[in-house]
Design a protein around this motif. Sequence first.
Motif, PDB file in Angstrom:
ATOM      1  N   UNK A  85       0.838  -1.193   0.000  1.00  0.00           N
ATOM      2  CA  UNK A  85       0.000   0.000   0.000  1.00  0.00           C
ATOM      3  C   UNK A  85       0.877   1.247   0.000  1.00  0.00           C
ATOM      4  N   UNK A  86       0.430   2.256  -0.745  1.00  0.00           N
ATOM      5  CA  UNK A  86       1.177   3.500  -0.831  1.00  0.00           C
ATOM      6  C   UNK A  86       1.312   4.134   0.556  1.00  0.00           C
ATOM      7  N   UNK A  87       2.524   4.534   0.890  1.00  0.00           N
ATOM      8  CA  UNK A  87       2.778   5.174   2.174  1.00  0.00           C
ATOM      9  C   UNK A  87       2.861   4.209   3.344  1.00  0.00           C
ATOM     10  N   UNK A  88       2.811   2.901   3.071  1.00  0.00           N
ATOM     11  CA  UNK A  88       2.855   1.902   4.134  1.00  0.00           C
ATOM     12  C   UNK A  88       3.829   0.775   3.790  1.00  0.00           C
ATOM     13  N   UNK A  89       4.935   1.131   3.183  1.00  0.00           N
ATOM     14  CA  UNK A  89       5.871   0.120   2.686  1.00  0.00           C
ATOM     15  C   UNK A  89       6.834  -0.402   3.745  1.00  0.00           C
ATOM     16  N   UNK A  90       6.952   0.294   4.864  1.00  0.00           N
ATOM     17  CA  UNK A  90       7.904  -0.099   5.910  1.00  0.00           C
ATOM     18  C   UNK A  90       7.187  -0.275   7.236  1.00  0.00           C
ATOM     19  N   UNK A  91       7.314  -1.442   7.827  1.00  0.00           N
ATOM     20  CA  UNK A  91       6.672  -1.716   9.114  1.00  0.00           C
ATOM     21  C   UNK A  91       7.739  -1.680  10.203  1.00  0.00           C
ATOM     22  N   UNK A  92       7.485  -0.885  11.228  1.00  0.00           N
ATOM     23  CA  UNK A  92       8.409  -0.767  12.353  1.00  0.00           C
ATOM     24  C   UNK A  92       7.831  -1.439  13.588  1.00  0.00           C
ATOM     25  N   UNK A  93       8.695  -2.094  14.343  1.00  0.00           N
ATOM     26  CA  UNK A  93       8.335  -2.582  15.684  1.00  0.00           C
ATOM     27  C   UNK A  93       8.648  -1.436  16.639  1.00  0.00           C
ATOM     28  N   UNK A  94       7.656  -1.033  17.415  1.00  0.00           N
ATOM     29  CA  UNK A  94       7.805   0.097  18.329  1.00  0.00           C
ATOM     30  C   UNK A  94       7.569  -0.386  19.746  1.00  0.00           C
ATOM     31  N   UNK A  95       8.499  -0.070  20.610  1.00  0.00           N
ATOM     32  CA  UNK A  95       8.369  -0.458  22.020  1.00  0.00           C
ATOM     33  C   UNK A  95       7.733   0.682  22.792  1.00  0.00           C
ATOM     34  N   UNK A  96       6.561   0.409  23.381  1.00  0.00           N
ATOM     35  CA  UNK A  96       5.869   1.404  24.189  1.00  0.00           C
ATOM     36  C   UNK A  96       6.053   1.055  25.657  1.00  0.00           C
ATOM     37  N   UNK A  97       6.460   2.030  26.429  1.00  0.00           N
ATOM     38  CA  UNK A  97       6.578   1.847  27.867  1.00  0.00           C
ATOM     39  C   UNK A  97       5.199   1.665  28.475  1.00  0.00           C
ATOM     40  N   UNK A  98       5.035   0.723  29.345  1.00  0.00           N
ATOM     41  CA  UNK A  98       3.745   0.522  30.006  1.00  0.00           C
ATOM     42  C   UNK A  98       3.406   1.698  30.912  1.00  0.00           C
ATOM     43  N   UNK A  99       4.405   2.409  31.371  1.00  0.00           N
ATOM     44  CA  UNK A  99       4.176   3.569  32.236  1.00  0.00           C
ATOM     45  C   UNK A  99       3.667   4.771  31.460  1.00  0.00           C
ATOM     46  N   UNK A 100       3.676   4.690  30.116  1.00  0.00           N
ATOM     47  CA  UNK A 100       3.234   5.791  29.268  1.00  0.00           C
ATOM     48  C   UNK A 100       1.796   6.063  29.538  1.00  0.00           C
TER      49      UNK A 100
END
Length: 100
Positions: A85-100
Amino acid sequence: MDHLTNLKLGFYDHQLKALPSTGNVLQAQYSCDEVVVYQAYKESIASWAVQHQSLVGAPGFSLKRTSWIKPNFTWMMYRCGWGDKEGQSNVLAIRLKKSF
């Protein structure tokens, strides 16, 4: 501090056998401190984010734009058309802090 240094990989059919036969299930990688989510971005945002280890400041990235994150890599890949899909060619794994 408990960190996720490596993502755990497994075969889908093995994971499927381990799931409960009834009810809802959320599959995600997590530690005591973090949850890993996935998001698809265009090349310019993803490349900048990987290089700087942050999305903030990436050209074209905005904190004011709503973005749907996914807790499961395969689900994210399906939603972004397997990266076609246009604009969605790269998938990143993102680590979210649970304290966020």
